[in-house]
Scaffold this active site. Structure first.
Site, PDB file in Angstrom:
ATOM      1  CB  SER A 127      -1.241  -0.206   1.326  1.00 34.03           C
ATOM      2  OG  SER A 127      -1.246   0.859   1.665  1.00 34.03           O
ATOM      3  CE1 TYR A 152      -4.198  -2.564   5.275  1.00 31.55           C
ATOM      4  CE2 TYR A 152      -3.322  -0.074   4.090  1.00 31.55           C
ATOM      5  CZ  TYR A 152      -3.855  -1.200   4.025  1.00 31.55           C
ATOM      6  OH  TYR A 152      -4.121  -1.559   2.438  1.00 31.55           O
TER       7      TYR A 152
END
Length: 268
Positions: A127, A152
């Site tokens: 990501s 995350y």
């Protein structure tokens, strides 16, 4: 080719599986169909894949070590596209264990499956959030990513490190793709385009954070799919970690790559 696509009922997983099926590949899809957002949307995506005779779906949680090992043992995959993960940045503030279970324990189970059953290439989703506090623009894979600002992001950074370890120790070819805010039809309803449109349709105020000064590099889903498939077909060898970078003697033998997959045109 026989390809395992994890997170197949998710936004990106659905599109990648559909593309591979259209190419004539045999796809085994895995998803736990959790309720992070509407399960009905995930089921509707799956309904678009089930007519393909070469598609098989299993409702499994990647954190279930025994189930994942059995899946790898039974099906003899050639390649793995690992897209299953607990998504969302704000959600990690209230549900941190979901990220440890899926993005760390589950990810390790996938790595072990790839190692144990001689997978030719693992392509996995990372990501853009790994860039965290980095303010250097445009982002580059050469940038330091040691300062994540969400759990995350920290798990995605951990995924990259874990992949490198397996590539180094077991010569398992791995490629990590740092996606930049993916959008398009069948997209995640928790993403800003859908949140904004829903608010407009319901005549409700649009929630704006950071005084509207957030910048996002929105990337259309078709471009993401193309990036995934191109990387899947390009198995890394033991070359230098980054193109054009001086080889690191301690790491250059690892068949491991990282790429940014983005639009490179951030908008507020």
């Amino acid at each position: 080719m026989k390809i395992l696509v994890t997170g197949v009922a998710g936004f990106i997983g659905y599109y990648v599986a559909h593309y591979l099926l259209e190419c004539g590949d045999c796809v085994v899809g895995l998803d736990n169909l959790n309720d992070y957002y509407e399960v009905e949307l995930k089921q509707a995506r799956l309904a678009q894949l089930t007519p393909y005779s070469q598609f098989t779906f299993f409702k499994l949680d990647i954190a279930d070590r025994t189930a994942i090992d059995n899946l790898f043992a039974k099906h003899g995959f050639d390649y793995v596209v690992h897209l299953a993960a607990q998504a969302g940045v704000r959600y990690s503030l209230t549900n941190p264990h979901a990220y440890a279970d899926s993005n760390l324990v589950g990810y390790l189970n996938i790595l072990e499956g790839c190692r144990s059953y001689n997978i030719k290439h693992l392509v996995y989703s990372s990501s853009s959030s790994v860039y965290g506090a980095n303010e250097s623009m445009p982002f580059s894979v050469h940038d330091n990513v040691d300062h994540p600002v969400s759990l995350y992001a920290a798990t995605k950074k951990a995924n990259e490190l874990m992949a490198h370890t397996y590539s180094h120790l077991y010569q398992l070819p791995t490629t990590g793709l740092r996606f930049f805010t993916v959008y398009g039809p069948w997209g995640r309803p928790d993403m800003s385009p859908f949140l904004f449109v829903r608010a407009i349709l319901e005549n409700q105020p649009i929630k704006v954070f950071n005084y509207g000064k957030h910048r996002r590099d929105f990337t259309y889903i078709d471009d993401i799919v193309e990036g995934v498939v191109r990387c899947l077909d390009h198995i890394p060898s033991g070359n230098p970690l980054w193109t054009g970078q001086k080889p690191d003697p301690a790491s250059s033998k690892a068949p491991w790559k990282i790429y940014n997959i983005g639009n490179s045109q951030p908008v507020e």
